[in-house]
Design an enzyme around this catalytic site. Structure first.
Site, short mmCIF file in Angstrom:
data_model
loop_
_atom_site.label_atom_id
_atom_site.label_comp_id
_atom_site.label_asym_id
_atom_site.label_seq_id
_atom_site.Cartn_x
_atom_site.Cartn_y
_atom_site.Cartn_z
N TYR A 59 83.33 -77.17 -62.44
CA TYR A 59 82.32 -77.16 -61.37
C TYR A 59 82.14 -78.58 -60.88
CZ TYR A 59 77.80 -77.05 -59.05
OH TYR A 59 76.79 -77.19 -58.13
N GLU A 70 79.81 -78.15 -52.62
CA GLU A 70 79.84 -77.49 -53.92
C GLU A 70 81.20 -76.83 -54.07
OE1 GLU A 70 77.28 -74.02 -54.76
OE2 GLU A 70 76.65 -75.12 -56.55
#
Ligand code: GDP
Ligand code: MN
Length: 397
Positions: free
Chosen positions: A118, A206
């Site tokens: 991530y 993101e």
């Protein structure tokens, strides 16, 4: 302004960020063409069909599917295009899928297992610095990771004068457990990602997942990109990427009329001049037992036309049970605003079925109250903040 995954990936790639290659399609036939082209360019024989909507969690909602042949690309694209995709981030009715992204399959087998990480880039408002947030726990809900295993989320803050330094990029790659070629790849990935963030004037990136392929390539498999609206004037090409179909139609209309409007869930519509006053008016509504249905700042020029547009926009929300107009007459005189309200009301009287409370304070406030009281319209006019609160309470009871 949010970008679609395919737009975000193209933008990132223009700054040297490696991405999972893909081609966008609006029909099953185009999807097959895209798949053929991808095979020519990348050699892939499997594909992923990905719904392009402004919401995450598409995989969970059935909006991301692996296709093991071009026939499957066609049938999956046929299923996904036109569907109302429901994900944990959409409303219950979901979002209409107008486009799909056909991508190469990058989870191919090899010496190592593919691994998902991530990574996001955002502003830390407490320190006023950009930061890179990252975790080994990619591919899943980062909120869940933050709740259950917060020690697996790392932050790297960036000094605005120095930019991202090589030792920081190395630290990130190292904390992600990488070494050798993959570590070098990750350093390059992180630094081009950060360059893209700064140069594009974004407010959020993101990338979930960032993938390490079985042959140690590092690439963005997903991309959520939010651009800073206030900087869009410097990026005409990005401004053109806006997809109005993805946005709240009332907000789009308000924006076109030059009003700042944010749709909310409550029952009291409000129209205010100035963001600070709008905030305190929303507090006032809360304290009176109501819930704000919107944030609406009509700005400095509250003339009849703008008041009417404001009214119309507020009334499009079926949950509105009352409207509170709270205007401070500084540069714009209260009597002018009062005239505007009376005129707007007369123009659309039948359409207004909810009580209206008007508070005008500032230059010529008294004259304004007289104008409203003598207009004969069913509008409650008040002068003090507290009176406005009491009236809201009364009409909702
Ligand atoms: P999201 O669900 O909206 O976050 O969409 P993503 O783009 O993150 O995709 C969801 C999931 O699809 C990823 O976490 C992967 O597990 C899977 N996925 C994406 N690309 C590929 C691929 O090329 N091959 C395979 N096998 N799975 C993929
Ligand atoms: Mn994702």
């Amino acid at each position: 302004m949010n970008l679609h995954e395919y737009q975000g990936k193209e933008m990132l790639n223009s700054f040297g960020v490696r991405i999972q290659r893909g081609i966008v399609a609006t029909t099953p036939e185009e999807a097959v063409e895209a798949a053929k082209k991808l095979t020519k360019e990348t050699g892939t024989s499997w594909y992923v069909v990905k719904a392009q909507v402004h919401a995450g969690g598409r995989g969970k909602g059935g909006g991301v599917k692996l296709a093991k042949s071009q026939d499957e690309v066609k049938s999956i694209a046929n299923d996904i295009l036109g569907m109302m995709l429901v994900t944990p981030q959409t409303s219950a009715e979901g979002k209409l899928v107008n486009q799909v992204l056909i991508t190469e399959d990058v989870y191919y087998p090899g010496d190592n297992e593919p691994e998902e990480y991530y990574m996001s880039v955002l502003l830390n408002r407490e320190t006023g610095r950009n930061m890179i947030m990252y975790s080994t726990e990619g591919g899943m809900d980062i909120e869940k990771v933050a709740d259950e295993t917060p020690h697996l989320i790392f932050n790297e803050e960036i000094d605005p004068a120095l930019g991202l330094l090589p030792f920081q990029a190395r630290k990130i790659a190292f904390n992600l457990g990488l070494s050798g070629g993959a570590l070098k790849e990750m350093m390059k990935f992180v630094s081009s990602l950060y360059t893209a963030y700064v140069k594009s004037d974004s407010s959020l990136f993101e990338i979930n997942p960032v993938l390490k392929t079985s042959d140690d390539k590092i690439m963005a498999v997903d991309a959520k990109v939010t651009l800073d609206n206030s900087a869009l004037f410097r990026h005409k090409d990005y401004a053109e990427l806006r997809d109005l179909r993805e946005e709240n139609p009332i907000e789009v209309e308000a924006d076109a009329a030059g009003l700042s409007y944010v749709d909310l869930d409550g029952n009291v519509g409000c129209m205010v001049n100035g963001a600070g006053l709008a905030m305190s008016t929303m507090d006032l509504i809360k304290q009176s037992g109501g819930d704000p249905a919107n944030f609406l700042d009509v700005g400095g020029t509250a003339d009849a036309e703008r008041v009417e547009i404001g009214f119309r926009i507020i009334l499009k929300d079926p949950n509105v049970k009352a409207i509170l107009i709270n205007i401070f007459g500084g540069i714009v005189r209260c009597d002018r605003v009062a005239e505007g309200i009376v005129e707007a009301y007369k123009n659309m009287g039948d359409e207004i079925k909810v009580p209206i409370i008007v508070r005008l304070q500032g230059t010529n406030a008294k004259e304004a109250k007289v104008l409203i009281d003598e207009s004969g319209l069913p509008v409650h006019s008040v002068v003090e903040f507290q009176e406005a609160a009491d009236k809201v309470h009364e009409v909702l009871a």
